[in-house]
Scaffold this active site. Structure first.
Site, PDB file in Angstrom:
ATOM      1  N   LYS A  63     -64.188  -3.821  50.018  1.00  0.00           N
ATOM      2  CA  LYS A  63     -62.962  -3.651  50.796  1.00  0.00           C
ATOM      3  C   LYS A  63     -62.428  -5.009  51.239  1.00  0.00           C
ATOM      4  O   LYS A  63     -63.085  -6.033  51.048  1.00  0.00           O
ATOM      5  CB  LYS A  63     -63.237  -2.761  52.004  1.00  0.00           C
ATOM      6  CG  LYS A  63     -64.320  -3.298  52.922  1.00  0.00           C
ATOM      7  CD  LYS A  63     -64.662  -2.333  54.035  1.00  0.00           C
ATOM      8  CE  LYS A  63     -65.759  -2.935  54.926  1.00  0.00           C
ATOM      9  NZ  LYS A  63     -65.983  -2.138  56.134  1.00  0.00           N
ATOM     10  N   TYR A 279     -49.581 -30.851  68.005  1.00  0.00           N
ATOM     11  CA  TYR A 279     -48.808 -30.062  68.957  1.00  0.00           C
ATOM     12  C   TYR A 279     -49.457 -30.033  70.336  1.00  0.00           C
ATOM     13  O   TYR A 279     -50.680 -29.916  70.463  1.00  0.00           O
ATOM     14  CB  TYR A 279     -48.661 -28.621  68.461  1.00  0.00           C
ATOM     15  CG  TYR A 279     -47.610 -28.433  67.400  1.00  0.00           C
ATOM     16  CD1 TYR A 279     -46.274 -28.711  67.667  1.00  0.00           C
ATOM     17  CD2 TYR A 279     -47.945 -27.947  66.146  1.00  0.00           C
ATOM     18  CE1 TYR A 279     -45.300 -28.532  66.691  1.00  0.00           C
ATOM     19  CE2 TYR A 279     -46.983 -27.761  65.167  1.00  0.00           C
ATOM     20  CZ  TYR A 279     -45.661 -28.052  65.451  1.00  0.00           C
ATOM     21  OH  TYR A 279     -44.704 -27.881  64.495  1.00  0.00           O
TER      22      TYR A 279
END
Length: 390
Positions: A63, A279
């Site tokens: 999955k 940042y």
């Protein structure tokens, strides 16, 4: 169900696997990040688990796009290694896998979605029925002539999907032998923590529940459960993260690394002591520094929470045989690393973000998460390379 495959396509002869990315690769010329996937390591990990789990059958959870490495590639490699039973989460994953493996047994863990029994059966998929409502719908469809097979999920302590003990008793009291059941399963909640009391409780509950369905194969163990001992293995085990080289149980070393993520150095710059990086000016360099900028960010699935700040150290990468710590916040497409102590660092160098030298779970730990999340979050901008075909 919106996605399905024709019966003719499902019956197509099994063909040798070719790289499914090769015909659809969107990497541009000069893209500076890559994901290398060692299919030989994946197959070897499955074989090791199969030897440990025997005589139980060893299936595979694929999955989450094969835990991020590519569903089709993972399925084909595991099939060649000897795996015959696969677990996906949703029908669309099962459809994709069926196109590659026309003869595999494929279970859909998230169960029977409303009104889709016929479509699942037509696609050769087996729902893992996880509620009494699903069971009633499935039984009605079978009574109306449906010929598909399914698994029954009984909850033993996860309290997520699965029938309660009383609901399982009611199913067992009915004519369940005529409903196409092929497997009964439950799922361990704490097998990665061996001393947790819930492990033994779930084992006892599952023994009782499975005993309601004599002759039906039973499955309880995930990756960690396989290492909990023979009592947990029953007839079929369902490893997931262990196959892909991630940490799966306290005190047990991960298996071989399957996924290696690398990014190229775009530039190396000199930064004076006291200057901020990135940042928010979240980190200020304490010394005159050489800073390398890498072509990967959180848009590529590298977690922003692994950033470094003045308040805490972040993750590291591997370059020229040494670790290089992150500097400042990770941005969408870029990150900075400190290469002051790596004088050989140059534009164009490849750095390992995680792989054989930097464990995926180490990076995940700095982000407050687990290796599963990093692997299944890998973005689509990497140049994907498959090696070690089996």
């Amino acid at each position: 169900m919106q996605e399905s495959v024709s019966l003719a396509a499902m019956a197509a002869p099994h063909q040798k696997f070719t790289n499914p990315i090769a015909d659809t690769d969107t990497a541009g010329p000069g893209d500076a990040s890559r994901l290398t996937i060692d299919l030989g390591a994946l197959a070897g990990n499955w074989r090791r688990l199969a030897r440990l789990a025997g005589p139980a059958e060893t299936a595979a959870a694929v999955k989450g796009d094969g835990y991020g490495i590519g569903l089709e590639a993972a399925g084909a490699a595991l099939d060649r290694a000897g795996c015959r039973t696969f677990f996906v989460a949703v029908p669309s994953e099962g459809v994709r896998l069926r196109r590659v493996l026309p003869r595999a047994t494929i279970y859909v863990l998230n169960g029977l979605t409303a009104g889709n029994a016929n479509a699942l059966a037509a696609a050769g998929l087996r729902p893992v029925i996880g509620s009494l409502e699903e069971w009633r719908e499935w039984s009605a469809w079978r009574a109306d002539g449906g010929q598909g097979e399914a698994a029954l999920h009984i909850d033993t302590g996860m309290n997520r999907l699965g029938l309660t003990a009383d609901e399982a008793q009611s199913v067992a009291s009915a004519d369940w032998q005529q409903q196409g059941l092929a497997l009964v399963i439950s799922h361990l909640a704490c097998a990665d923590t061996p001393a947790h009391a819930l492990n033994q409780l779930q084992l006892e509950r599952f023994r009782a529940a499975a005993g309601l369905f004599p002759g039906l194969p039973a499955s309880l163990a995930n990756s960690a459960g396989i290492h909990s001992g023979p009592d947990y293995r029953f007839d079929l085990v369902r490893p997931g993260i262990a196959l892909y080289g991630g940490v799966f149980r306290e005190g047990v070393a991960p298996l071989d690394v399957v996924a290696t993520v690398e990014a190229q150095v775009l530039q190396v710059r000199d930064v004076a002591a006291g200057e901020p990086i990135g940042y928010g000016a979240a980190e200020t360099v304490k010394r005159p520094s050489r800073v390398a900028i890498l072509c990967v960010g959180y848009a590529d699935g590298y977690p922003r929470a692994s950033s470094s700040t003045d308040a805490r150290s972040g993750a590291s990468v591997f370059l020229h045989g040494q670790r290089a710590p992150l500097l400042g916040r990770i941005s969408m497409d870029l990150m900075a690393i400190d290469v002051t102590d790596i004088p050989a660092a140059r534009r164009g160098d490849w750095t390992e973000l995680f792989g054989p030298n930097i464990a995926v779970d180490e990076v995940a730990g700095f982000a407050g998460t687990i290796g599963y999340e990093l692997l299944t979050s890998l973005g689509g901008r990497y140049q994907r390379r498959y090696t070690g075909g089996v």
